[in-house]
Enzyme design. Structure first.
Site, mmCIF file in Angstrom:
data_model
loop_
_atom_site.group_PDB
_atom_site.id
_atom_site.type_symbol
_atom_site.label_atom_id
_atom_site.label_comp_id
_atom_site.label_asym_id
_atom_site.label_seq_id
_atom_site.Cartn_x
_atom_site.Cartn_y
_atom_site.Cartn_z
ATOM 1 N N GLY A 154 0.807 -1.217 0.000
ATOM 2 C CA GLY A 154 0.000 0.000 0.000
ATOM 3 C C GLY A 154 0.834 1.257 0.000
ATOM 4 C CB SER A 155 4.134 1.874 -0.838
ATOM 5 O OG SER A 155 4.325 0.789 -1.727
ATOM 6 C CB THR A 156 0.408 4.016 -4.919
ATOM 7 O OG1 THR A 156 -0.871 3.708 -4.334
ATOM 8 C CG2 THR A 156 0.985 2.776 -5.592
ATOM 9 N N GLY A 181 0.084 8.343 0.685
ATOM 10 C CA GLY A 181 0.040 8.418 2.135
ATOM 11 C C GLY A 181 1.298 7.962 2.852
ATOM 12 C CB ILE A 182 1.683 6.188 6.114
ATOM 13 C CG1 ILE A 182 0.937 7.224 6.959
ATOM 14 C CG2 ILE A 182 2.815 5.558 6.918
ATOM 15 C CD1 ILE A 182 0.148 6.637 8.117
ATOM 16 N N GLY A 183 2.551 4.959 3.314
ATOM 17 C CA GLY A 183 3.376 3.999 2.573
ATOM 18 C C GLY A 183 4.310 4.676 1.591
ATOM 19 C CB SER A 198 -4.240 3.163 13.836
ATOM 20 O OG SER A 198 -5.048 4.226 14.284
ATOM 21 C CE1 TYR A 238 -7.806 1.571 9.874
ATOM 22 C CE2 TYR A 238 -8.084 2.794 11.926
ATOM 23 C CZ TYR A 238 -7.332 2.470 10.821
ATOM 24 O OH TYR A 238 -6.091 3.039 10.647
#
Length: 263
Positions: A14-16, A18-20, A141, A154
């Site tokens: 999930g690195s495209t 935000g945090i990633g 989180s 979540y």
């Protein structure tokens, strides 16, 4: 400070955005070979190209896979070979009343947020243990500790991520492999930004004013008195990826600016 990361190889789910994406950039600055991952092939390739422009000397690869689809996960696992650093970042979130969350929703959240890290860790941890060096870092989180009433589905997954990571750390005895969890606070990620922009548009408010209003309602005790930047979370992740962090193992570390009222 030299984080001694040059020549290491990392996969970040999930690195495209935000945090990633912030983690990918920080690791590239440290000379790490980075494999990014996104849900959509076209966007993943576009992000790879932009990263290559920003880091022309960097070594960057990309694998597109949707963690909610079994065939995509199988393809991804076949493509990802031995790495030194695994960052389990991919995740989905949504504000929704408890009674409105269906069984299918619960399974979907668990599949994406928890099983993604389990499957990747199961594939890559043995190689780390074999060479006696490696890093697995889960992006959890503060919601996994102080579970919000409007995001129980979540928060549950973020609690589970930390539990899995803590258990995996017990398997690393007598090695320099570490497994840790980062508890991020309210971050202004792309997903959060989209939601705030939508609410601001519906209520005909300035986005900046809406950011402040949302933060004051959800996390009034945050010490920064602003959203945390993804890069600020990525800073801790990068340290944990480093050989310098070898004595930190099986831990949940906070980047929450005091949101969690615990010692």
């Amino acid at each position: 400070m030299d984080l001694q990361l040059k020549g290491k190889r990392a996969f970040i789910s999930g690195s495209t955005q935000g945090i990633g994406l912030a983690v990918a950039k920080q690791l590239l600055r440290e000379g790490v070979t980075v494999i990014i991952n996104g849900r959509y092939a076209e966007k993943t390739q576009q992000v790879k190209e932009k990263l290559q422009e920003e880091f022309p000397e960097g070594s960057i690869a990309a694998i597109a896979a949707d963690f909610s689809k079994k065939e995509d996960v199988e393809y991804l696992l076949a493509q990802v070979q031995e790495v030194d650093i695994l960052v389990n970042n991919v995740g989905i979130f949504e504000v929704r009343d408890f009674e409105a969350v269906t069984d299918e929703d619960w399974y979907r959240y668990f599949e994406v947020n928890v099983m993604s890290s389990i499957r990747l860790s199961r594939k890559l941890l043995p190689g780390m243990l074999n060479k006696k060096w490696g890093r697995i870092i889960g992006i959890s989180s503060e919601s996994g500790v102080n579970v919000p009433g409007n995001m129980i589905h979540y928060g549950m997954t973020k609690s589970a991520m930390a539990a899995v990571a803590n258990g995996l750390s017990k398997l690393t005895k007598a090695t320099e492999v570490t497994v840790n969890t980062v508890l991020g606070g309210p971050a202004y990620s792309d997903g959060v930004a989209t939601v705030i922009e939508q609410i601001a548009a519906m209520q005909q408010m300035n986005v900046g004013e809406m950011k402040t209003a949302v933060l004051q309602q959800s996390s009034p005790e945050i010490l920064l008195q602003r959203f945390i930047a993804p890069e600020e979370i990525a800073n801790l992740v990068t340290y944990l990826a480093s050989p310098l962090s070898v004595a930190t193992n099986g831990a949940s570390l906070r980047v929450d600016s005091g949101v969690l009222r615990i010692v």
